[in-house]
Enzyme design. Sequence first.
Site, PDB file in Angstrom:
ATOM      1  N   ALA A  57       0.834  -1.198   0.000  1.00  0.00           N
ATOM      2  CA  ALA A  57       0.000   0.000   0.000  1.00  0.00           C
ATOM      3  C   ALA A  57       0.873   1.254   0.000  1.00  0.00           C
ATOM      4  O   ALA A  57       2.069   1.202   0.291  1.00  0.00           O
ATOM      5  CB  ALA A  57      -0.916  -0.012   1.220  1.00  0.00           C
ATOM      6  N   GLY A  83      -0.822  -5.862  -0.807  1.00  0.00           N
ATOM      7  CA  GLY A  83      -1.698  -5.665  -1.957  1.00  0.00           C
ATOM      8  C   GLY A  83      -1.036  -6.021  -3.264  1.00  0.00           C
ATOM      9  O   GLY A  83      -1.721  -6.373  -4.231  1.00  0.00           O
ATOM     10  N   GLU A 128      -1.641  -9.580  -3.643  1.00  0.00           N
ATOM     11  CA  GLU A 128      -3.079  -9.774  -3.906  1.00  0.00           C
ATOM     12  C   GLU A 128      -3.419  -9.445  -5.359  1.00  0.00           C
ATOM     13  O   GLU A 128      -4.253 -10.116  -5.971  1.00  0.00           O
ATOM     14  CB  GLU A 128      -3.894  -8.923  -2.928  1.00  0.00           C
ATOM     15  N   GLU A 132       0.625  -7.850   6.303  1.00  0.00           N
ATOM     16  CA  GLU A 132      -0.293  -6.902   6.944  1.00  0.00           C
ATOM     17  C   GLU A 132      -0.400  -7.099   8.458  1.00  0.00           C
ATOM     18  O   GLU A 132      -0.659  -6.139   9.190  1.00  0.00           O
ATOM     19  CB  GLU A 132      -1.686  -7.029   6.325  1.00  0.00           C
TER      20      GLU A 132
END
Length: 482
Positions: A61, A100, A103, A123
């Site tokens: 992020a 992310g 992901e 995370e």
Amino acid sequence: MSVHYQRHGEVGVISIANPPVNALSQAVRSGLLSALKEGLADQQAKALVVMAEGRTFIAGADIREFGKPPQAPLLPDVITQLEACPKPLIASLHGTALGGGLEVALGCHYRIALAGTRVGLPEVKLGLLPGAGGTQRLPRLVGVEKALEIITSGRFVEAAEAQDIGIIDAISDAQTPLEAGLAAAKEILAGQQKARITGQLPAPKANPQAIAAMHEQLETSAPALFSPFRIVEAIDACTKAASLEEGLRRERELFLACMDSPQRAGLIHLFFAARNPHVVPGVDNAEPFAQIALIGENPLFETFHTAAQRANITLTDTPNDSTELCLLAPGEDASACPSQAVTVALQLLTGNASASPLSLVLAERGPFHELVNHSASATDQQRVALTLKALRANVVVTQSQSVLSTLCNATEQTPANDTQSAMEQASLTLAQQGTCYREGDIDLLAVEALGYPRHLGGPHRQATLPSHLSIHKKTPSKDTHS
């Protein structure tokens, strides 16, 4: 532009360029959707590749968005659209694909990685869980037990292991992610490799033994933490949900619960405290020293020798006329140091305070030592800090007196069950006395070197919280974990 599209033969390439680590800013998220739309409209593109320029794939992020209201498009929605791409969609990974970033790759239909790539979902270290499908897609590839271990630990997975367990499909010997991605796309178009949509894979079989074992492990190793238990719930939901969409909804609920947790705020505070703690305010254009004398013996000196050549720093055991910096092992005399050299005395945490202009207080655990300025110029302290950083020693810069020693002395004078309160009281005094350039440095040193509970964010943060937010001495009962 943070993301751009270009076609190479039959392959459309979506390329991310958001240096230094291609973080998933709002511009990158919206850029991915725009480039995807362009690639879908390009009738000559039979397959699409997602890659990143620079030294790494998406490393997570954008920290500049931490603590701010989310801006559309949200990452889960971006990944849903990537996964729904009707053309084969290949992620070409290099450097790191974290949080992310991984992901996004899991939402693609095939993952190729350059040698040396590392992937992970870290995370949990910020008090969160993967909130863009990581707890639902990763178990479909690696199973419940492995997904639990990877996500609750937040560890980085090397490329070879990632291939062995099914996170990535292949490792490329290509030199660039573009070459690797184009080659993989051509193999898929030729039928030599098979792309598959992760979200359409069957959910893994329920594994109550693995869930129970992880619960037991967490109750032993991290009973006060919030997010690891939510991770277990999310992965368990993956096995029980009637569809991917239902599992993603449950993941989102648990992610938002973590976002609201006081622990997340504490861990984010520490994350920012760990950024550039070696910087002395108001000093610009300082350079590391190049000629250093190491006087006496200390284990730290051995690591300096390993790093010195790469840092272009000359180390000697005997000072001479060109010596710019003298580092004195504990107990060594400063008289051997020439007058032109800056002198730094290494000091044990429980040792006597140094008479040198600068002292390096050695932490007994953790990655950070403390560089205390007693009487040197700010520029000299900054130059020493940069030199130590170049020699692979992480330091927190302070002034007047040692934060570490003060906190350590405070804990030694109190009963074992009251050390947290002692550190909190001492931290208030240290802040009032201006011993640290940033109050977060007290928290960083207390957590990393003295074992203050990480999820509380540090003693100074805890001591200055409004009483209704304080979670000091509150350990969640077991029924809050389930």
